[in-house]
Design a protein around this motif. Structure first.
Motif, mmCIF file in Angstrom:
data_model
loop_
_atom_site.group_PDB
_atom_site.id
_atom_site.type_symbol
_atom_site.label_atom_id
_atom_site.label_comp_id
_atom_site.label_asym_id
_atom_site.label_seq_id
_atom_site.Cartn_x
_atom_site.Cartn_y
_atom_site.Cartn_z
ATOM 1 N N TRP A 123 33.033 -29.857 -5.921
ATOM 2 C CA TRP A 123 32.244 -28.505 -5.981
ATOM 3 C C TRP A 123 32.709 -27.660 -5.140
ATOM 4 O O TRP A 123 32.867 -26.166 -5.097
ATOM 5 C CB TRP A 123 30.856 -28.446 -6.225
ATOM 6 N N THR A 124 32.930 -28.332 -3.570
ATOM 7 C CA THR A 124 33.640 -27.110 -2.645
ATOM 8 C C THR A 124 35.008 -26.723 -3.082
ATOM 9 O O THR A 124 35.352 -25.525 -3.029
ATOM 10 C CB THR A 124 33.857 -28.243 -1.365
ATOM 11 N N MET A 125 35.976 -27.631 -3.553
ATOM 12 C CA MET A 125 37.213 -27.299 -3.944
ATOM 13 C C MET A 125 36.999 -26.132 -5.053
ATOM 14 O O MET A 125 38.058 -25.174 -5.225
ATOM 15 C CB MET A 125 38.271 -28.473 -4.165
ATOM 16 N N THR A 126 36.499 -26.649 -6.203
ATOM 17 C CA THR A 126 36.311 -25.967 -7.425
ATOM 18 C C THR A 126 35.663 -24.404 -7.030
ATOM 19 O O THR A 126 35.993 -23.371 -7.783
ATOM 20 C CB THR A 126 35.633 -26.659 -8.585
ATOM 21 N N THR A 127 34.763 -24.265 -6.130
ATOM 22 C CA THR A 127 34.069 -22.891 -5.946
ATOM 23 C C THR A 127 35.211 -22.124 -5.008
ATOM 24 O O THR A 127 35.401 -20.804 -5.522
ATOM 25 C CB THR A 127 33.007 -23.171 -4.759
ATOM 26 N N PHE A 128 35.971 -22.659 -4.226
ATOM 27 C CA PHE A 128 36.968 -22.016 -3.505
ATOM 28 C C PHE A 128 38.257 -21.610 -4.626
ATOM 29 O O PHE A 128 38.384 -20.383 -4.448
ATOM 30 C CB PHE A 128 37.508 -22.827 -2.550
ATOM 31 N N ALA A 129 38.686 -22.591 -5.324
ATOM 32 C CA ALA A 129 39.637 -22.124 -6.222
ATOM 33 C C ALA A 129 39.344 -20.974 -7.367
ATOM 34 O O ALA A 129 39.802 -20.124 -7.673
ATOM 35 C CB ALA A 129 40.251 -23.416 -7.131
#
Length: 501
Positions: A123-129
């Motif tokens: 969820w960290t990577m998908t929020t940023f992306a």
């Protein structure tokens, strides 16, 4: 194999009645005497583990409500209306609840540290992306991926606390853990709007939590303690099949009734969180001489919600702890009375908003405060009425039901009722309903939340009939499993010591 997930010859009925096995009873009493009941016995690493879980829970809810803090900018960016804006939250919740059972199954059988670290990283990577995505549909897809990542964490984290602590210490730690929910939600509104305003781009509001999330992944993977399942209760029980787990949960009256009750809590929370700021804005603007902006109302509503949760969650846990010695069934009793008290307070807040400013926020605070009394208590109930190797599955099942029948649909249902009422209140004029018509339609629709709170209170009160029996059944099942395990080890040792012929 019986419902308790153990394989001794002792019948399940004996477990329910708490009878006839002297060795198990003696073991149970000895285990209870050894349990730690004060915070002074908690180790530094255990405090660190709870602190990490609370930190991740805080940024978890910050991330979840950041979009709400910049929703007006999101609508303008993608040129969408309220329906498509609401769909972003619906996509998130659907992904969250659909994948929760899978993570519940994995959490009862595999490394929780690895599952949680992977979920937080997702969820960290998908929020940023997602903050760089310019197409609405792909942005919605990334919000769904965020929901999957958060499901992996929310399903498993409470079970780690349950395996580290028992009794009042567990209750205190759970209160601390769930304290992060309202605080994180409030920070989500604030961080999203403030970061976006400073940078001049709402997308920067979505890039704050990923930085914190990266730190969380490291803490979970390398610092957080992952205890053995049932460690605090010295349980030796092993996981059963997923089918046995589900059948046992469905046949557990305390679990099913408390889950239905908590679904009502989720329904009301979801409806008020989504429609509350808009409703208050419409109501206050009907008052003569009042000039107020949507941003100001959202900020104040977020502060009220944050304070109500920050006060209500620990207050509920403390009240239940004080009453348990005299009232063993006090946990669902406190939750039931809290919901029954919240219903008239929310109703009065809905009435007062078009006439008084200060009383509106005060009544809304009190209504949300009493609603939040239930959060940590319900979490504690689930953990002590379900055997250790089944708790992640129980958490996942409760997440699925409470979101599917609660906050996944309540914002949409309230919106549908409101739109229907606009036709009758506005004499069929749907092109440009007046602010008064919009307010009254939404007000009447939100009255539904009061009825749902009463229903939830009734479910909690029904739970009081079974809660003591079901808790004793779990304690006895744990003791039975350990007693039979000890007997088996003793027999094996005797066999090994017998001289060969």
């Amino acid at each position: 194999m019986d419902q308790s997930g153990i394989t001794p010859n002792t019948s399940n009925q004996q477990l329910v009645n708490g009878s006839d096995n002297d060795s198990a009873t003696a073991l149970l009493q000895e285990k209870q005497a050894r349990r730690r009941e004060n915070l002074g016995d908690v180790t530094f690493r255990e405090y660190m583990t709870v602190g990490i879980l609370c930190f991740v829970n805080l940024i978890n809810y910050m991330d979840r409500f950041t979009i709400a803090g910049v929703l007006a900018d999101v609508k303008s960016e993608f040129n969408i209306g309220d329906d498509w804006a609401g769909l972003l939250q619906t996509v998130f919740v659907i992904a969250y609840m659909v994948f929760a059972p899978m993570f519940g199954y994995l959490g009862d059988r595999y490394s929780r540290r690895k599952i949680m670290a992977a979920g937080v990283a997702l969820w960290t990577m998908t929020t940023f992306a997602g903050s760089y995505v310019t197409n609405y549909y792909w942005f919605a897809v990334f919000r769904g991926l965020v929901g999957i990542g958060e499901a992996s964490y929310s399903t498993i984290a409470p079970t780690i606390i349950s395996d580290l602590f028992v009794g009042n210490v567990r209750s205190k730690m759970l209160a601390f853990f769930y304290f992060a929910i309202p605080v994180g939600s409030g920070f989500g509104y604030i961080v999203g709007s403030v970061a976006g305003a400073i940078a001049g781009d709402w997308r920067w509001g979505l890039r704050v939590t990923p930085v914190l999330g990266a730190a969380a992944v490291i803490l979970v993977a390398f610092v957080m303690q992952d205890p053995e399942r049932g460690q605090a209760e010295e349980s030796t029980m092993k996981p059963t099949s997923y089918g046995d787990d589900l059948r046992a949960l469905v046949k557990n009256p305390s679990f099913m009734l408390s889950t239905l009750a908590f679904t009502c809590v989720a329904f009301v929370t979801g409806a008020l969180a989504w429609w509350g700021p808009l409703f208050i804005y419409l109501g206050l603007n009907l008052q003569p001489g009042v000039a107020i902006s949507k941003e100001s109302v959202s900020f104040k509503f977020g502060i009220v919600g944050m304070l109500a949760g920050a006060c209500g969650v620990p207050a509920g846990a403390a009240l239940a702890q004080r009453l348990r010695a005299r009232l063993p069934h006090c946990d669902p009793l406190v939750c039931g009375l809290a919901l029954l008290a919240s219903a008239p307070l929310v109703y009065l807040a809905l009435i007062a908003v078009s006439a008084h400013v200060a009383p509106t926020y005060i009544l809304m605070f009190l209504g949300m405060f009493t609603l939040n009394l239930t959060w940590s208590i319900v979490a504690d109930v689930v953990l002590y009425i379900v055997i250790p190797p089944r708790r992640s599955t129980a958490e996942a099942f409760q997440i699925l039901i409470s979101h599917m029948l609660g906050d996944a649909g309540s914002p949409y249902l309230i919106g549908v009722i409101s739109e229907s009422l606009k036709r009758s209140l506005g004499s069929g004029d749907m092109e440009s309903p007046s602010m008064s018509v919009q307010f009254r339609a939404l007000q009447y629709a939100l009255f539904v939340t009061c009825f749902v709170e009463v229903i939830g209170g009734a479910f909690f009160l029904m739970t009081t009939k079974y809660i003591v029996r079901d808790k004793q059944k779990v304690d006895r099942a744990i003791a039975e499993a350990e007693a039979h395990g000890s007997e088996a080890s003793h027999s094996q040792a005797q066999e090994e010591n017998v001289p060969g012929e």
